[in-house]
Design a protein around this motif. Structure first.
Motif, mmCIF file in Angstrom:
data_model
loop_
_atom_site.group_PDB
_atom_site.id
_atom_site.type_symbol
_atom_site.label_atom_id
_atom_site.label_comp_id
_atom_site.label_asym_id
_atom_site.label_seq_id
_atom_site.Cartn_x
_atom_site.Cartn_y
_atom_site.Cartn_z
ATOM 1 N N LYS A 201 -4.490 -24.120 9.536
ATOM 2 C CA LYS A 201 -5.492 -23.870 8.567
ATOM 3 C C LYS A 201 -5.748 -25.338 7.719
ATOM 4 C CE LYS A 201 -5.277 -19.468 9.298
ATOM 5 N NZ LYS A 201 -6.660 -18.818 9.630
ATOM 6 N N TYR A 203 -7.159 -26.218 4.393
ATOM 7 C CA TYR A 203 -7.401 -25.555 2.629
ATOM 8 C C TYR A 203 -7.595 -26.905 1.734
ATOM 9 C CZ TYR A 203 -5.610 -21.039 4.238
ATOM 10 O OH TYR A 203 -5.326 -19.949 5.041
ATOM 11 N N ARG A 206 -3.773 -26.382 -3.673
ATOM 12 C CA ARG A 206 -2.577 -26.148 -3.266
ATOM 13 C C ARG A 206 -2.326 -24.452 -3.030
ATOM 14 N NH1 ARG A 206 1.173 -27.801 -7.380
ATOM 15 N NH2 ARG A 206 2.617 -26.411 -6.293
ATOM 16 N N LEU A 207 -1.208 -24.075 -2.323
ATOM 17 C CA LEU A 207 -0.665 -22.938 -2.086
ATOM 18 C C LEU A 207 0.190 -22.397 -3.194
ATOM 19 C CD1 LEU A 207 -0.192 -22.719 1.616
ATOM 20 C CD2 LEU A 207 -2.368 -22.429 0.537
ATOM 21 N N ARG A 208 0.263 -21.125 -3.345
ATOM 22 C CA ARG A 208 1.565 -20.733 -4.501
ATOM 23 C C ARG A 208 2.052 -19.599 -4.016
ATOM 24 N NH1 ARG A 208 -0.199 -16.850 -8.049
ATOM 25 N NH2 ARG A 208 -2.362 -16.314 -8.152
ATOM 26 N N VAL A 215 1.884 -15.101 -0.611
ATOM 27 C CA VAL A 215 1.413 -16.537 -0.509
ATOM 28 C C VAL A 215 -0.018 -16.370 -1.003
ATOM 29 C CG1 VAL A 215 0.986 -18.586 0.629
ATOM 30 C CG2 VAL A 215 3.114 -17.252 1.052
ATOM 31 N N TRP A 216 -0.558 -17.356 -1.811
ATOM 32 C CA TRP A 216 -1.949 -17.489 -2.503
ATOM 33 C C TRP A 216 -2.491 -18.674 -2.341
ATOM 34 C CZ3 TRP A 216 -4.328 -13.139 -5.312
ATOM 35 C CH2 TRP A 216 -3.382 -11.986 -5.356
ATOM 36 N N HIS A 217 -3.887 -18.805 -1.978
ATOM 37 C CA HIS A 217 -4.796 -19.951 -1.988
ATOM 38 C C HIS A 217 -5.863 -19.671 -2.924
ATOM 39 C CE1 HIS A 217 -7.937 -22.608 -0.183
ATOM 40 N NE2 HIS A 217 -6.944 -23.612 -0.682
ATOM 41 N N LEU A 222 -3.060 -14.440 1.038
ATOM 42 C CA LEU A 222 -3.047 -15.050 2.532
ATOM 43 C C LEU A 222 -2.488 -14.057 3.393
ATOM 44 C CD1 LEU A 222 -2.502 -18.673 2.454
ATOM 45 C CD2 LEU A 222 -4.626 -17.436 2.413
ATOM 46 N N ILE A 253 -0.669 -26.485 7.707
ATOM 47 C CA ILE A 253 -1.470 -26.596 6.558
ATOM 48 C C ILE A 253 -1.958 -27.789 6.266
ATOM 49 C CG2 ILE A 253 -2.142 -26.213 4.222
ATOM 50 C CD1 ILE A 253 -1.258 -23.528 5.785
ATOM 51 N N ALA A 256 -3.685 -28.919 1.663
ATOM 52 C CA ALA A 256 -3.159 -28.331 0.628
ATOM 53 C C ALA A 256 -1.600 -28.485 0.712
ATOM 54 C CB ALA A 256 -3.272 -26.651 0.620
ATOM 55 N N VAL A 258 2.031 -27.325 0.063
ATOM 56 C CA VAL A 258 2.849 -26.157 0.262
ATOM 57 C C VAL A 258 4.105 -26.153 -0.650
ATOM 58 C CG1 VAL A 258 4.242 -24.792 2.049
ATOM 59 C CG2 VAL A 258 2.182 -26.261 2.752
#
Length: 307
Positions: A201, A203, A206-208, A215-217, A222, A253, A256, A258
C-alpha cells in the motif's frame, strides 16, 4: 480455514505439478558457502555430539537458489493505470476544439479590454490570460488513475526490498492473479519460515489506531483493505492446498508512518515495507530447502500472472 469469496468457483480444477518442469535453478557455491559446508560435514565430529552437549545444531547450507518467477511486480496496477489514462485521453481529445475556441475567445476579450485600460500592455494581457486558461484546460490524469501508478511504483519498491531474501533460500513471486476474481496477490514469499502473502500500500501522512482497534488513514477506515489482504492470503492457502501450511498476511506500507512501528489488525500484520524482509527472516524456521523448492514450484504452476 480459508474463507470463500463470492466470486470464487468451487469446481475449478488447478493444474498439477506434473504439467510443467520444475522452476529451480542451481548456483555455484562461493567460498563462504564451501567453508560452511565443510564445517557442517566435518567427519571428525559425531552428529550426536551437538545434541548430547546441548549445543545448537549448525544451520543448513543452501546450495539451491529457488526461482519461481510468475509475474512482474506492479504489472497489473501499471496496466490498469495505462488503460484508465488512455480512456481519459480519448475523452479529453473530443473536447479539444471547444477548449481551443475558449482560449482564443478569452484571450481576445482580454486584449480588447486591455486596449481600453493600458493599450501598451494589451498584447501581453491577451497572451497571458489565454495561456492561463490553456493551462487550466490542459489534459490532466484523474487522481484515482494516478493512484494506480503510485501503487505500481510501491509494488516495485517492495519487490526490490524482497529480492535479497532469495540469497537466503526464499522464493519470491509477484502479481499473482486470483481465479474467479479481479483481485491479485501483490507478492507471495516462500521460504524457511513458511508462506506469506504481502499486499503493498502506498499512502501519505500517517496511519492511526483508534480506541476500538480500527486502523485509519486520514478519514478513511482501512477495514476493507485489511479484509481484502486477509482474503488474498486465504486464497493463496487454498490454491497451494497444503494442509499443514498456513498463509499469514502482511500489509507493507510505503510513505506513511505506522503506529508503534508495527501493528496487527483484523488478522493482518501492518508494517513499514522496509521492515518486512527482517520481519520474515525473524520468523522461526519450519521448512527445509527441499520443501521450499517444492512449494515454490507448486505456486509457479498453480498461479498465473495478473497482467
Amino acid at each position: 480455514m480459508p474463507r470463500p469469496h463470492p466470486d470464487s468457483d468451487p469446481d475449478r480444477v488447478w493444474p498439477t505439478c506434473d504439467d510443467q518442469p520444475p522452476g529451480v535453478s542451481i548456483r555455484p557455491l562461493n567460498h563462504a558457502d564451501l567453508a560452511a559446508l565443510l564445517a557442517h560435514l566435518n567427519d571428525d565430529q559425531d552428529p550426536g555430539d551437538a545434541v548430547r552437549s546441548g549445543a545448537p545444531a549448525p544451520a543448513p547450507v543452501l546450495a539451491v537458489r529457488v526461482r519461481a518467477s510468475v509475474g512482474r511486480p506492479g504489472a497489473s496496477a501499471h496496466a490498469e493505470y495505462q488503460r484508465r489514462r488512455a480512456a481519459e485521453w480519448t475523452a479529453w481529445r473530443v473536447t479539444v476544439p471547444w477548449r481551443i475556441a475558449a482560449v482564443l475567445a478569452v484571450g481576445l476579450a482580454a486584449w480588447l479590454l486591455a486596449t481600453q485600460i493600458a493599450p501598451h500592455l494589451a498584447a501581453l494581457a491577451g497572451v497571458t490570460v489565454a495561456a492561463g486558461l490553456g493551462w487550466l484546460l490542459r489534459f490532466r490524469v484523474a487522481p484515482d488513475t494516478v493512484a494506480w501508478r503510485r501503487g505500481a511504483a510501491g509494488e516495485r519498491r517492495t519487490a526490490r526490498l524482497l529480492t535479497p531474501l532469495e540469497r537466503h533460500g526464499w522464493a519470491v513471486l509477484h502479481d499473482l492473479a486470483i481465479a474467479g476474481s479481479k483481485a491479485n496477490i501483490d507478492h507471495l514469499v516462500i521460504g524457511p519460515s513458511g508462506v506469506v502473502a504481502i499486499d503493498t500500500k502506498q499512502y501519505r501522512g500517517r496511519l492511526r489506531l483508534d480506541s476500538d482497534g480500527m486502523v485509519w488513514h486520514g478519514r478513511h477506515l482501512l477495514v476493507s483493505a485489511l479484509r481484502k489482504t486477509l482474503w488474498e492470503a486465504d486464497q493463496a492457502d487454498e490454491v497451494l492446498g497444503v494442509a499443514d501450511i498456513q498463509v499469514p498476511a502482511i500489509m507493507a506500507i510505503h510513505g506513511a508512518t505506522v503506529p508503534w512501528g508495527r501493528l496487527q489488525a483484523d488478522g493482518v500484520i501492518v508494517a513499514p515495507a522496509r521492515q518486512v524482509p527482517d520481519l520474515l527472516r525473524a520468523l522461526p524456521p519450519i521448512l527445509g530447502p527441499e520443501r521450499v523448492a517444492w512449494l515454490a514450484d507448486r505456486a509457479r504452476l498453480r498461479f498465473r500472472a495478473a497482467a
